[in-house]
Motif scaffolding. Sequence first.
Motif, PDB file in Angstrom:
ATOM      1  N   THR A 166       0.851  -1.182   0.000  1.00 57.65           N
ATOM      2  CA  THR A 166       0.000   0.000   0.000  1.00 57.65           C
ATOM      3  C   THR A 166       0.885   1.230   0.000  1.00 57.65           C
ATOM      4  O   THR A 166       1.740   1.397   0.900  1.00 57.65           O
ATOM      5  N   LEU A 167       0.700   2.080  -0.969  1.00 53.39           N
ATOM      6  CA  LEU A 167       1.526   3.283  -1.075  1.00 53.39           C
ATOM      7  C   LEU A 167       1.102   4.308  -0.036  1.00 53.39           C
ATOM      8  O   LEU A 167      -0.081   4.565   0.165  1.00 53.39           O
ATOM      9  N   SER A 168       2.088   4.907   0.629  1.00 49.35           N
ATOM     10  CA  SER A 168       1.841   6.007   1.559  1.00 49.35           C
ATOM     11  C   SER A 168       2.969   7.017   1.434  1.00 49.35           C
ATOM     12  O   SER A 168       3.929   6.825   0.678  1.00 49.35           O
ATOM     13  N   ALA A 169       2.865   8.108   2.191  1.00 47.62           N
ATOM     14  CA  ALA A 169       3.821   9.208   2.061  1.00 47.62           C
ATOM     15  C   ALA A 169       5.255   8.792   2.360  1.00 47.62           C
ATOM     16  O   ALA A 169       6.197   9.385   1.829  1.00 47.62           O
ATOM     17  N   GLN A 175       9.789  10.328  -2.479  1.00 45.69           N
ATOM     18  CA  GLN A 175      11.122  10.904  -2.491  1.00 45.69           C
ATOM     19  C   GLN A 175      11.117  12.362  -2.036  1.00 45.69           C
ATOM     20  O   GLN A 175      12.063  12.827  -1.385  1.00 45.69           O
ATOM     21  N   HIS A 176      10.065  13.084  -2.359  1.00 41.59           N
ATOM     22  CA  HIS A 176      10.047  14.526  -2.117  1.00 41.59           C
ATOM     23  C   HIS A 176       9.196  14.913  -0.906  1.00 41.59           C
ATOM     24  O   HIS A 176       8.780  16.063  -0.786  1.00 41.59           O
ATOM     25  N   TYR A 177       8.952  13.969  -0.027  1.00 42.80           N
ATOM     26  CA  TYR A 177       8.170  14.247   1.181  1.00 42.80           C
ATOM     27  C   TYR A 177       9.076  14.255   2.403  1.00 42.80           C
ATOM     28  O   TYR A 177       9.936  13.390   2.560  1.00 42.80           O
ATOM     29  N   SER A 178       8.866  15.240   3.260  1.00 43.54           N
ATOM     30  CA  SER A 178       9.583  15.306   4.532  1.00 43.54           C
ATOM     31  C   SER A 178       8.581  15.226   5.669  1.00 43.54           C
ATOM     32  O   SER A 178       7.686  16.069   5.783  1.00 43.54           O
ATOM     33  N   LYS A 179       8.725  14.219   6.515  1.00 46.58           N
ATOM     34  CA  LYS A 179       7.772  14.019   7.611  1.00 46.58           C
ATOM     35  C   LYS A 179       7.902  15.081   8.696  1.00 46.58           C
ATOM     36  O   LYS A 179       7.007  15.212   9.542  1.00 46.58           O
ATOM     37  N   ASN A 180       8.997  15.842   8.676  1.00 51.57           N
ATOM     38  CA  ASN A 180       9.225  16.855   9.708  1.00 51.57           C
ATOM     39  C   ASN A 180       8.743  18.242   9.303  1.00 51.57           C
ATOM     40  O   ASN A 180       8.781  19.170  10.123  1.00 51.57           O
ATOM     41  N   PHE A 219      -6.691  11.510   3.121  1.00 55.80           N
ATOM     42  CA  PHE A 219      -5.511  12.294   3.507  1.00 55.80           C
ATOM     43  C   PHE A 219      -4.784  11.615   4.660  1.00 55.80           C
ATOM     44  O   PHE A 219      -3.559  11.462   4.633  1.00 55.80           O
ATOM     45  N   TYR A 220      -5.542  11.192   5.673  1.00 56.51           N
ATOM     46  CA  TYR A 220      -4.922  10.574   6.849  1.00 56.51           C
ATOM     47  C   TYR A 220      -4.264   9.249   6.491  1.00 56.51           C
ATOM     48  O   TYR A 220      -3.155   8.943   6.953  1.00 56.51           O
ATOM     49  N   GLU A 221      -4.946   8.445   5.683  1.00 60.37           N
ATOM     50  CA  GLU A 221      -4.392   7.146   5.326  1.00 60.37           C
ATOM     51  C   GLU A 221      -3.081   7.272   4.566  1.00 60.37           C
ATOM     52  O   GLU A 221      -2.229   6.378   4.640  1.00 60.37           O
ATOM     53  N   PHE A 222      -2.915   8.368   3.849  1.00 66.23           N
ATOM     54  CA  PHE A 222      -1.680   8.560   3.088  1.00 66.23           C
ATOM     55  C   PHE A 222      -0.598   9.249   3.916  1.00 66.23           C
ATOM     56  O   PHE A 222       0.565   8.845   3.886  1.00 66.23           O
ATOM     57  N   PHE A 223      -0.954  10.282   4.681  1.00 69.42           N
ATOM     58  CA  PHE A 223       0.042  11.069   5.404  1.00 69.42           C
ATOM     59  C   PHE A 223       0.065  10.819   6.912  1.00 69.42           C
ATOM     60  O   PHE A 223       1.098  11.017   7.554  1.00 69.42           O
ATOM     61  N   GLY A 224      -1.065  10.394   7.497  1.00 70.24           N
ATOM     62  CA  GLY A 224      -1.197  10.395   8.951  1.00 70.24           C
ATOM     63  C   GLY A 224      -0.158   9.609   9.700  1.00 70.24           C
ATOM     64  O   GLY A 224       0.489  10.116  10.629  1.00 70.24           O
TER      65      GLY A 224
END
Length: 583
Positions: A360-363, A367-372, A420-425
């Motif tokens: 399952t793809l998530s954030a 490559q271009h996502y920063s969790k901080n 949104f939550y399922e991908f980034f949360g």
Amino acid sequence: MDIDKGFSDFESLYMNHVQIVCNLIDANQMYAELGRGTGKTEMVMTPRIIRVCNDLPRELMFLVHKTYVALLTNVWPSIQASFSKMVTVNGHQRPLLEYGIDYVAGETKLPSHFLRPRFPLSMAKHSIVFRNGAHLQLVSSDQPESVAGRSAVHAFIEEMKHNSGEKLKSRLFPTLRGGGSEVRRSAYYAGITGVSDTARVDLGEDSWFEEYEQNMDKQLIDEIATVALSLNKSVYRQYALQKELRETKNPAVMEKIRLENQRLQHFIARWKPRLADMRRNAVFYMRASSFANKDILGPKFFKTQIETLDIDEFLTSICSVRHKEVTNKFFAAYNRERHQFKDSYIYNQIMRYSLKDHFTLSARFLQHYSKNDPLYVGYDPGHFQSLIVAQQKDFGQRLDIIKEFYAYVPEDQQELAKQFYEFFGADSVNKVIHLYPDRAGNKTKEQMEQITTDSKIMQHALENYGFTVVLYNENQGTIYHWQQFKLCLLLFSERTGYLPRVRIDENECPNLCSAILISPLKKTDGKIELDKSSEKKEALKRQAGLTTQLPSAMIYLLYGLYGDIAKNDLTSLPDDLPDNFTV
């Protein structure tokens, strides 16, 4: 059908005219440009994979799509479902191919009755292996370097229009050179099988495969069809004779059957290698509309399509009429080669997953996502509502738009927040969202009240998932379309020193990238406007990539972030319009 027994048994299948022709011609290079609902995967690609693997035991082939994510989540599951389809063989129902008996996927240890591939599997977790040792390796055209040093004998390309033709031709096709002298005699050696519906150039899809239509020798194809039909009839007649022989004890009849079978064997032995030679040197291009499958789809399918699609989409996806790029774009300075990026994924993490795993793809895989870092979100409310998600990079010198979401009635803000939550949360450390809804004050009071209400519902829905949402644009002044046009012109032309570079993930924002290219500009009483008429023409379920909904959400985000910074440039009418625009 057993993968190593060829056509010893006969399957009862229905095929439409197009599917029959594709399977009959069976040329070394086969490109099928077929409309929606024509059975491209189930009845063209899957039988072709089985035939090629039967003919090339122990050899390596590539299964290709634009991204590895699509291969794991869409392409391979569709092909595996086709393998599992029940067929009638000699009056009995059975799967076309049975897992563990005829093939395995993602297995590092092969069943004992399988032949071993000619060379050890370099990517066993991402390979499909058949019982005769033939194997498919998954390859994404956004990672053509993954085939470096590998030599394959055939390539299967799903959804050709989504692949980069330049990368396929320069990096993948030269690797189709493996095998020894025996392998090179196969009609499928160094061949290509590609399927796709018609590319819409105006949506940024690649029409690279269309040029191969000119390479087809129609006389050779006609001759292949003639010989193939005769051979098929002979093989089937042999099968019928075997059945007759088992059912008779009459010596005269048995002798007659023996003589006819001997004649058929001589005919097959003479023409089968000739047919292979003809196919080996042939390029077959099939272009057909959805009407080729009208008997199965039925009139209601076409009635629904003509009622729900705009004429451009109907002509392209149903009628296979090629559509060219549009002019007079609202995003005049936008260039997909410059403003879209393809290096979307962290592949060293994705590649840890096997074809046996549920991926399952998530954030966390972006490559271009920063969790901080906080998320900046543009929101377009309404019956069709959308979110465009971005993050600032290089100390504000770059804005990466990394994800799109959308929902339409009866789904509401709760469904959008759930997506949104399922991908980034689960992957975010920084839970702050800067939310920018529509701030175009040139709407009626009732419209603005509804936008405000929808925005606050969206805010609360996201906050219910633990995010901190900062809502912007309340009580802001009027923003005109020409100001939005001017800001986008400044941003995408990249001629200022104070505005960032905007880049969009074309894999995770495919509908946004498509819609930008067909968002038209119109003039009303000499005033520039974004032509939103497509939002009324398209059915809600078709609006994502074909209307101005997602680009509008992006505009709200861009104007919210940079409208005040560029205020001086946005207080006067545009003075640097492209040549084909006037005010």
